[in-house]
Scaffold this motif. Structure first.
Motif, PDB file in Angstrom:
ATOM      1  N   LEU A  16       0.829  -1.197   0.000  1.00  0.00           N
ATOM      2  CA  LEU A  16       0.000   0.000   0.000  1.00  0.00           C
ATOM      3  C   LEU A  16       0.867   1.251   0.000  1.00  0.00           C
ATOM      4  CD1 LEU A  16      -2.607  -1.138   2.684  1.00  0.00           C
ATOM      5  CD2 LEU A  16      -2.646  -1.532   0.211  1.00  0.00           C
ATOM      6  N   GLN A  17       0.491   2.206  -0.826  1.00  0.00           N
ATOM      7  CA  GLN A  17       1.270   3.442  -0.938  1.00  0.00           C
ATOM      8  C   GLN A  17       0.337   4.646  -0.812  1.00  0.00           C
ATOM      9  OE1 GLN A  17       4.310   3.651  -4.028  1.00  0.00           O
ATOM     10  NE2 GLN A  17       3.766   5.774  -4.452  1.00  0.00           N
ATOM     11  N   HIS A  18       0.519   5.419   0.248  1.00  0.00           N
ATOM     12  CA  HIS A  18      -0.303   6.611   0.463  1.00  0.00           C
ATOM     13  C   HIS A  18       0.234   7.763  -0.376  1.00  0.00           C
ATOM     14  CE1 HIS A  18      -1.246  10.407   2.593  1.00  0.00           C
ATOM     15  NE2 HIS A  18      -2.426   9.838   2.713  1.00  0.00           N
ATOM     16  N   GLY A  19      -0.679   8.587  -0.872  1.00  0.00           N
ATOM     17  CA  GLY A  19      -0.245   9.735  -1.653  1.00  0.00           C
ATOM     18  C   GLY A  19      -1.348  10.764  -1.806  1.00  0.00           C
ATOM     19  N   SER A  20      -0.964  11.971  -2.169  1.00  0.00           N
ATOM     20  CA  SER A  20      -1.949  13.008  -2.461  1.00  0.00           C
ATOM     21  C   SER A  20      -2.572  12.727  -3.827  1.00  0.00           C
ATOM     22  CB  SER A  20      -1.285  14.387  -2.467  1.00  0.00           C
ATOM     23  OG  SER A  20      -0.430  14.520  -3.597  1.00  0.00           O
ATOM     24  N   TYR A  21      -3.601  13.488  -4.141  1.00  0.00           N
ATOM     25  CA  TYR A  21      -4.318  13.317  -5.405  1.00  0.00           C
ATOM     26  C   TYR A  21      -3.361  13.372  -6.598  1.00  0.00           C
ATOM     27  CZ  TYR A  21      -8.037  14.174  -8.873  1.00  0.00           C
ATOM     28  OH  TYR A  21      -8.893  14.099  -9.950  1.00  0.00           O
ATOM     29  N   ARG A  22      -2.578  14.411  -6.676  1.00  0.00           N
ATOM     30  CA  ARG A  22      -1.687  14.578  -7.828  1.00  0.00           C
ATOM     31  C   ARG A  22      -0.508  13.611  -7.792  1.00  0.00           C
ATOM     32  NH1 ARG A  22      -4.296  19.097  -6.753  1.00  0.00           N
ATOM     33  NH2 ARG A  22      -5.180  20.266  -8.484  1.00  0.00           N
ATOM     34  N   GLU A  23      -0.055  13.241  -6.604  1.00  0.00           N
ATOM     35  CA  GLU A  23       1.022  12.245  -6.504  1.00  0.00           C
ATOM     36  C   GLU A  23       0.561  10.894  -7.054  1.00  0.00           C
ATOM     37  OE1 GLU A  23       3.426  13.890  -2.538  1.00  0.00           O
ATOM     38  OE2 GLU A  23       1.842  12.385  -2.347  1.00  0.00           O
ATOM     39  N   LEU A  24      -0.685  10.523  -6.747  1.00  0.00           N
ATOM     40  CA  LEU A  24      -1.195   9.239  -7.220  1.00  0.00           C
ATOM     41  C   LEU A  24      -1.323   9.219  -8.738  1.00  0.00           C
ATOM     42  CD1 LEU A  24      -3.938   8.605  -4.514  1.00  0.00           C
ATOM     43  CD2 LEU A  24      -1.705   7.491  -4.688  1.00  0.00           C
ATOM     44  N   ILE A  25      -1.845  10.294  -9.303  1.00  0.00           N
ATOM     45  CA  ILE A  25      -1.971  10.377 -10.756  1.00  0.00           C
ATOM     46  C   ILE A  25      -0.596  10.299 -11.408  1.00  0.00           C
ATOM     47  CG2 ILE A  25      -2.621  11.897 -12.669  1.00  0.00           C
ATOM     48  CD1 ILE A  25      -4.916  12.924 -10.920  1.00  0.00           C
ATOM     49  N   ASP A  26       0.366  11.027 -10.848  1.00  0.00           N
ATOM     50  CA  ASP A  26       1.721  11.046 -11.400  1.00  0.00           C
ATOM     51  C   ASP A  26       2.378   9.668 -11.288  1.00  0.00           C
ATOM     52  OD1 ASP A  26       3.891  12.709 -12.517  1.00  0.00           O
ATOM     53  OD2 ASP A  26       4.936  12.197 -10.668  1.00  0.00           O
ATOM     54  N   SER A  27       2.160   8.969 -10.178  1.00  0.00           N
ATOM     55  CA  SER A  27       2.762   7.643  -9.973  1.00  0.00           C
ATOM     56  C   SER A  27       2.238   6.633 -10.984  1.00  0.00           C
ATOM     57  CB  SER A  27       2.483   7.149  -8.549  1.00  0.00           C
ATOM     58  OG  SER A  27       3.139   7.957  -7.598  1.00  0.00           O
ATOM     59  N   VAL A  28       0.940   6.677 -11.268  1.00  0.00           N
ATOM     60  CA  VAL A  28       0.368   5.751 -12.248  1.00  0.00           C
ATOM     61  C   VAL A  28       0.829   6.120 -13.653  1.00  0.00           C
ATOM     62  CG1 VAL A  28      -1.778   4.920 -13.288  1.00  0.00           C
ATOM     63  CG2 VAL A  28      -1.616   5.175 -10.815  1.00  0.00           C
ATOM     64  N   ALA A  29       0.886   7.407 -13.953  1.00  0.00           N
ATOM     65  CA  ALA A  29       1.306   7.844 -15.280  1.00  0.00           C
ATOM     66  C   ALA A  29       2.756   7.465 -15.563  1.00  0.00           C
ATOM     67  CB  ALA A  29       1.126   9.354 -15.417  1.00  0.00           C
ATOM     68  N   LYS A  30       3.627   7.578 -14.544  1.00  0.00           N
ATOM     69  CA  LYS A  30       5.060   7.337 -14.748  1.00  0.00           C
ATOM     70  C   LYS A  30       5.479   5.894 -14.523  1.00  0.00           C
ATOM     71  CE  LYS A  30       6.602  12.057 -13.869  1.00  0.00           C
ATOM     72  NZ  LYS A  30       7.477  12.946 -13.062  1.00  0.00           N
ATOM     73  N   GLY A  31       4.596   5.074 -13.899  1.00  0.00           N
ATOM     74  CA  GLY A  31       4.896   3.654 -13.816  1.00  0.00           C
ATOM     75  C   GLY A  31       5.308   3.116 -12.474  1.00  0.00           C
ATOM     76  N   SER A  32       5.414   3.952 -11.437  1.00  0.00           N
ATOM     77  CA  SER A  32       5.762   3.400 -10.131  1.00  0.00           C
ATOM     78  C   SER A  32       4.566   2.701  -9.486  1.00  0.00           C
ATOM     79  CB  SER A  32       6.302   4.495  -9.201  1.00  0.00           C
ATOM     80  OG  SER A  32       5.357   5.532  -9.030  1.00  0.00           O
ATOM     81  N   LEU A  33       3.359   2.997  -9.985  1.00  0.00           N
ATOM     82  CA  LEU A  33       2.141   2.295  -9.590  1.00  0.00           C
ATOM     83  C   LEU A  33       1.346   1.947 -10.833  1.00  0.00           C
ATOM     84  CD1 LEU A  33       0.728   4.455  -6.624  1.00  0.00           C
ATOM     85  CD2 LEU A  33       1.612   2.128  -6.434  1.00  0.00           C
ATOM     86  N   ASN A  34       0.579   0.871 -10.751  1.00  0.00           N
ATOM     87  CA  ASN A  34      -0.346   0.529 -11.828  1.00  0.00           C
ATOM     88  C   ASN A  34      -1.797   0.762 -11.425  1.00  0.00           C
ATOM     89  OD1 ASN A  34       1.518  -0.427 -13.816  1.00  0.00           O
ATOM     90  ND2 ASN A  34       1.778  -2.286 -12.613  1.00  0.00           N
ATOM     91  N   LEU A  35      -2.045   0.850 -10.117  1.00  0.00           N
ATOM     92  CA  LEU A  35      -3.395   1.007  -9.603  1.00  0.00           C
ATOM     93  C   LEU A  35      -3.410   2.064  -8.505  1.00  0.00           C
ATOM     94  CD1 LEU A  35      -4.299  -2.766  -9.029  1.00  0.00           C
ATOM     95  CD2 LEU A  35      -5.170  -1.366 -10.888  1.00  0.00           C
ATOM     96  N   ALA A  36      -4.461   2.872  -8.488  1.00  0.00           N
ATOM     97  CA  ALA A  36      -4.645   3.802  -7.374  1.00  0.00           C
ATOM     98  C   ALA A  36      -6.132   4.102  -7.225  1.00  0.00           C
ATOM     99  CB  ALA A  36      -3.871   5.095  -7.595  1.00  0.00           C
TER     100      ALA A  36
END
Length: 302
Positions: A124-144
């Motif tokens: 599980l990875q906690h993040g702000s709204y924009r951090e989550l979008i950025d993480s999925v877009a850049k590939g460090s996450l696949n789901l949020a």
């Protein structure tokens, strides 16, 4: 260069101590020292400067550490994808989430999923709204999990799972605290406790108020939901929050009241990359969560 050498090197670099690294790695100190020596001999450079019992990275060692950490991440990701491919029901789901969905929705969904797939693990990875979008877009996450669901992104896809009500949280001493419902315009003269600029929940509240013809007067700001609840409980203002954030956790000396006019809502859903296939285990969870909310009809958190 062996994978074991890279792992030993990274651990020693982090702890700056060979003996402590050997404890973490559960191997003899001599084995760690020998592998570091072999690695330096193979590369032809000194990666560490010895300082008594401690070590510290040389300039070239610091550069090498950055490369090796990224390389190890790639190797671990490849190993996970192979494990997931061989048996999706024993893989790992890595998922991001915002604080507003942490206390009720996320545990509920994971619990339901693990009843069916008990061997799947979660990161599980906690993040702000924009951090989550950025993480999925850049590939460090696949789901949020996210709310509201972003629209029109080229790098991510968003699926809405349900529509959630935004409610008012008032001090119990507030003149309107005994009302069964509220009109948003009735809060025109109040002081608001909101998230700082850059937080999507702040924008949601301001937009809702402006649609009713007024701009909220802000008395305090806080970047943590519990802090905002506490400020309201202390009588320092009122706030608007997603109802999920207040589920079973309404502070003493406060009251939660729904809006009748207008109803303030946000979409809640899940985002995935637009240009990457989900690994098998994460695809299993993605399909499950969409079916889960369809089967319950709507998200009921009363």
């Amino acid at each position: 260069m062996e994978l074991r050498q890279i792992q030993y090197f990274i651990e020693v670099a982090k702890l700056e101590h060979v003996t402590e690294a050997s404890y973490v790695l559960h191997v003899a100190q001599s084995a760690v020292s020998r592998q570091i020596f072999k690695l330096e001999a193979e590369l032809g450079v000194d990666l560490f400067v010895r300082d008594g019992r401690k070590v510290r990275l040389t300039p070239i060692g610091k550069m090498f550490l950055g490369h090796m950490e990224r390389a190890l991440e790639v190797i671990e990701k490849a190993q996970q994808e192979i494990e997931d491919f061989l048996d999706p029901q024993r893989g790992t789901v890595k998922i991001g989430f915002p604080s507003s969905l942490a206390s009720h929705m996320l545990p509920m969904v994971i619990s339901a999923f693990r009843e069916r797939y008990p061997n799947v693990q979660f990161q599980l990875q906690h993040g702000s709204y924009r951090e989550l979008i950025d993480s999925v877009a850049k590939g460090s996450l696949n789901l949020a999990l996210i709310g509201p669901v972003p629209k029109g992104g080229k790098q991510i896809n968003g699926d809405t799972l349900f529509l959630e009500k935004i409610v008012a949280l008032l001090p119990a001493s507030h003149p309107l605290a005994d009302r069964p419902t509220l009109k948003l315009s009735q809060l025109r003269g109040d002081m608001f406790v909101l998230f700082p600029e850059g937080f999507v929940l702040r924008d949601l509240v301001i937009d809702a108020c402006e649609a009713q013809g007024f701009e909220p007067k802000i008395s305090f700001e806080g970047d943590d939901i519990d802090a905002i609840k506490g400020l309201v409980a202390a009588g320092l203002g009122i706030t608007l929050l997603p109802e999920i954030a207040l589920n079973d956790n309404i502070p003493r000396s406060t009251v939660k009241i729904h809006f009748e006019d207008p109803q303030v809502t946000r979409t809640v859903g899940i985002i995935t990359p637009a240009s990457r296939e989900l690994p098998p285990t994460e695809k299993l969870f993605y399909d499950f969560i969409k079916t889960f909310f369809v089967s319950v009809g709507k998200f009921n958190h009363e």
